[in-house]
Design an enzyme around this catalytic site. Structure first.
Site, PDB file in Angstrom:
ATOM      1  N   LYS A 121     -62.917  64.798   2.475  1.00  0.00           N
ATOM      2  CA  LYS A 121     -62.546  64.713   1.020  1.00  0.00           C
ATOM      3  C   LYS A 121     -63.127  63.538   0.188  1.00  0.00           C
ATOM      4  O   LYS A 121     -63.414  62.616   0.591  1.00  0.00           O
ATOM      5  CB  LYS A 121     -60.858  64.218   0.934  1.00  0.00           C
ATOM      6  CG  LYS A 121     -60.090  65.260   1.430  1.00  0.00           C
ATOM      7  CD  LYS A 121     -58.649  65.095   1.475  1.00  0.00           C
ATOM      8  CE  LYS A 121     -57.986  65.360  -0.025  1.00  0.00           C
ATOM      9  NZ  LYS A 121     -56.727  64.751   0.050  1.00  0.00           N
ATOM     10  N   GLY A 152     -59.711  52.902   8.878  1.00  0.00           N
ATOM     11  CA  GLY A 152     -59.141  52.749   7.817  1.00  0.00           C
ATOM     12  C   GLY A 152     -59.536  51.329   7.255  1.00  0.00           C
ATOM     13  O   GLY A 152     -59.804  51.224   6.129  1.00  0.00           O
ATOM     14  N   GLY A 210     -62.913  56.462  11.560  1.00  0.00           N
ATOM     15  CA  GLY A 210     -62.570  56.768  13.083  1.00  0.00           C
ATOM     16  C   GLY A 210     -63.538  57.976  13.629  1.00  0.00           C
ATOM     17  O   GLY A 210     -63.957  57.827  14.615  1.00  0.00           O
TER      18      GLY A 210
HETATM   19  P1  ADP Z   1     -64.062  59.396   9.281  1.00  0.00           P
HETATM   20  O1  ADP Z   1     -62.835  59.442  10.139  1.00  0.00           O
HETATM   21  O2  ADP Z   1     -65.527  58.997   9.870  1.00  0.00           O
HETATM   22  O3  ADP Z   1     -63.803  58.450   7.965  1.00  0.00           O
HETATM   23  P2  ADP Z   1     -63.126  61.881   7.880  1.00  0.00           P
HETATM   24  O4  ADP Z   1     -61.910  61.505   8.391  1.00  0.00           O
HETATM   25  O5  ADP Z   1     -63.035  61.472   6.334  1.00  0.00           O
HETATM   26  O6  ADP Z   1     -64.220  60.904   8.571  1.00  0.00           O
HETATM   27  O7  ADP Z   1     -63.611  63.277   7.975  1.00  0.00           O
HETATM   28  C1  ADP Z   1     -63.875  63.688   9.328  1.00  0.00           C
HETATM   29  C2  ADP Z   1     -63.503  65.063   9.304  1.00  0.00           C
HETATM   30  O8  ADP Z   1     -64.105  65.848   8.417  1.00  0.00           O
HETATM   31  C3  ADP Z   1     -63.848  65.958  10.878  1.00  0.00           C
HETATM   32  O9  ADP Z   1     -62.376  66.359  11.339  1.00  0.00           O
HETATM   33  C4  ADP Z   1     -64.499  67.128  10.484  1.00  0.00           C
HETATM   34  O10 ADP Z   1     -64.184  68.183  11.093  1.00  0.00           O
HETATM   35  C5  ADP Z   1     -64.463  67.163   8.965  1.00  0.00           C
HETATM   36  N1  ADP Z   1     -65.448  67.866   8.078  1.00  0.00           N
HETATM   37  C6  ADP Z   1     -66.788  67.456   7.999  1.00  0.00           C
HETATM   38  N2  ADP Z   1     -67.509  68.350   7.580  1.00  0.00           N
HETATM   39  C7  ADP Z   1     -66.733  69.496   7.321  1.00  0.00           C
HETATM   40  C8  ADP Z   1     -66.871  70.877   6.871  1.00  0.00           C
HETATM   41  N3  ADP Z   1     -68.151  71.145   6.343  1.00  0.00           N
HETATM   42  N4  ADP Z   1     -65.816  71.483   6.745  1.00  0.00           N
HETATM   43  C9  ADP Z   1     -64.584  71.383   7.168  1.00  0.00           C
HETATM   44  N5  ADP Z   1     -64.251  70.179   7.617  1.00  0.00           N
HETATM   45  C10 ADP Z   1     -65.356  69.067   7.773  1.00  0.00           C
HETATM   46 MG    MG Z   2     -60.901  60.320  10.080  1.00  0.00          MG
END
Ligand code: ADP
Ligand code: MG
Length: 399
Positions: A203, A379, A356
């Protein structure tokens, strides 16, 4: 580091030291399924016990909601810690109060007691001062080594630090916390340049503050993951049935305007008709995504383009995967970026992976040791990168 660390701890042999660790590990059938977080605390624990200190360890596990919950007990975690240390580790079913204090007092120098889950107590997540004082009564000094919790003000983190200082004790950062702050802090305050930030994940609205902060500091901002879809939409591109953060589209347009050519979006994508582990995929330039397509990853040209930027970087900060990295057909972009960052590190760049899911992807690709630093707190690292207050850190004694 503006806060006291283990080096500044005014402890003497035999002192009872309360250590807040992050033992929030997966437990299945009474066994610890992944002990990475436990292992990460060993340097701090060994350093303290070597001086003859007696340790009372506090941690949360899961979300028991302020009530005892057998499945969230730290007992199996205490057992696993004992196996890792090769020494018996004691366990207290009481987290605070006379029984817990009595157990702590019977410890021999160098011995460790793990107290039961802090989140079994209602005041923990509300940062209740009475509970914080009860935690502080377990010892004479406080060491916080739980980076993953510093963005929250809970009784066993910020509250305990203040309560311990009010009793005349020190509240200092453990080795793990110190390392996290050093890497993330240096990257933001005095980065070697070019400084390249890579942001992805799901997001835009969740990570606005990070995007803004990175736009203010980084020389390049590479955007991937579903986050890129939201920017595609802001550019007026077809995104088919891809995940788009609808609320973030206007914001993405504004961020893009302000960023100019410092922001780079993927030029091509891996698309499929469904996001599934066995999906049939194809690559498409970003202008040729169809109305029925779902974008699941960045394409080959984007991987090369991002790779070129990373190769020249002296500082790399990465948060958020480039695609649905938990499914093999859509993991390639994330792995490619991880490899490029690892290669840049081998030639002298400082690389930090936080978040994460991104940290898990780096570990799954077997590249964790090839980064300068892989953050332990999702976080917390996000809050740090966004420049948000970190109450668990703020509350420690000033250096
Ligand atoms: P982090 O935990 O590293 O901060 P986020 O929680 O913001 O990362 O995002 C991770 C999630 O984003 C994963 O579950 C991944 O599947 C999803 N994601 C990444 N690219 C896409 C995409 N193109 N379409 C749907 N989901 C996505
Ligand atoms: Mg995450």
């Amino acid at each position: 580091m503006r806060k006291k660390t283990l080096n500044d701890l005014a402890a003497r042999a035999g002192d009872l030291i309360v250590v807040r660790v992050d033992f929030n590990v997966p437990v299945r059938n009474g066994r610890v399924a992944d002990d990475t977080r436990i292992e990460r605390t060993l340097p701090t624990l060994r350093r303290l016990t070597a001086t003859g200190a007696r340790l009372v360890l506090l941690s949360h596990l899961g979300r028991p909601g302020g009530r005892p919950h057998p499945e969230a007990s730290l007992r199996p975690v205490a057992a696993r810690l004992g196996e890792l240390l090769g020494e018996h580790v004691r366990f207290s079913p009481e987290t605070t109060g006379p029984e817990a204090v009595a157990r702590a007092r019977t410890l021999a120098p160098g011995e460790i007691l793990v107290a039961e889950n802090t989140r079994f107590l209602a005041g923990e997540t509300r940062n209740h001062p009475e509970l914080a004082a009860a935690f502080a009564a377990l010892g004479t000094h406080f060491v916080n080594d739980a980076f993953g919790t510093v963005h929250r003000a809970h009784a066993s983190t910020a509250g305990l630090a203040l309560a311990m200082r009010a009793r005349g004790g020190d509240a200092v950062a453990g080795l793990l916390l110190e390392r996290e702050i050093r890497f993330l802090g240096d990257a933001l305050e005095d980065p070697g340049r070019p400084f390249v930030a890579v942001l992805g994940g799901a997001k835009v609205s969740d990570k606005i503050a990070v995007i803004e902060k990175m736009l203010a500091r980084a020389d390049r901002l590479l955007v991937g993951g579903a986050m890129a879809n939201t920017f595609f939409r802001a550019l007026g591109l077809e995104t088919g049935r891809s995940l788009v953060d609808e609320e973030g589209v206007d914001l993405a347009a504004r961020l893009m305007d302000g960023a100019g050519d410092r922001m780079m979006l993927p030029v091509d994508c891996v698309v499929a008709s469904r996001i599934a582990p066995d999906a049939a995929t194809r690559e498409a330039p970003r202008a040729e995504v169809g109305a029925d397509d779902r974008i699941g990853d960045i394409g080959g040209a984007s991987r090369r383009m991002f790779g070129d930027e990373l190769q020249q970087a002296r500082t790399i900060v990465w948060n958020g995967p480039m695609g649905v990295c938990e499914m093999p057909p859509f993991a390639g972009g994330t792995v490619a970026v991880a490899r490029s960052a690892a290669a840049a590190t081998a030639t002298g760049a400082v690389s930090i992976a936080g978040g994460g899911d991104s940290a898990a992807a780096v570990r799954a690709a077997g590249l964790a040791d090839d980064f300068s630093h892989v953050s332990t707190g999702g976080g917390a690292s996000l809050a740090f990168l966004a420049g948000k207050p970190l109450p668990g850190l703020e509350a420690l004694s000033d250096a």
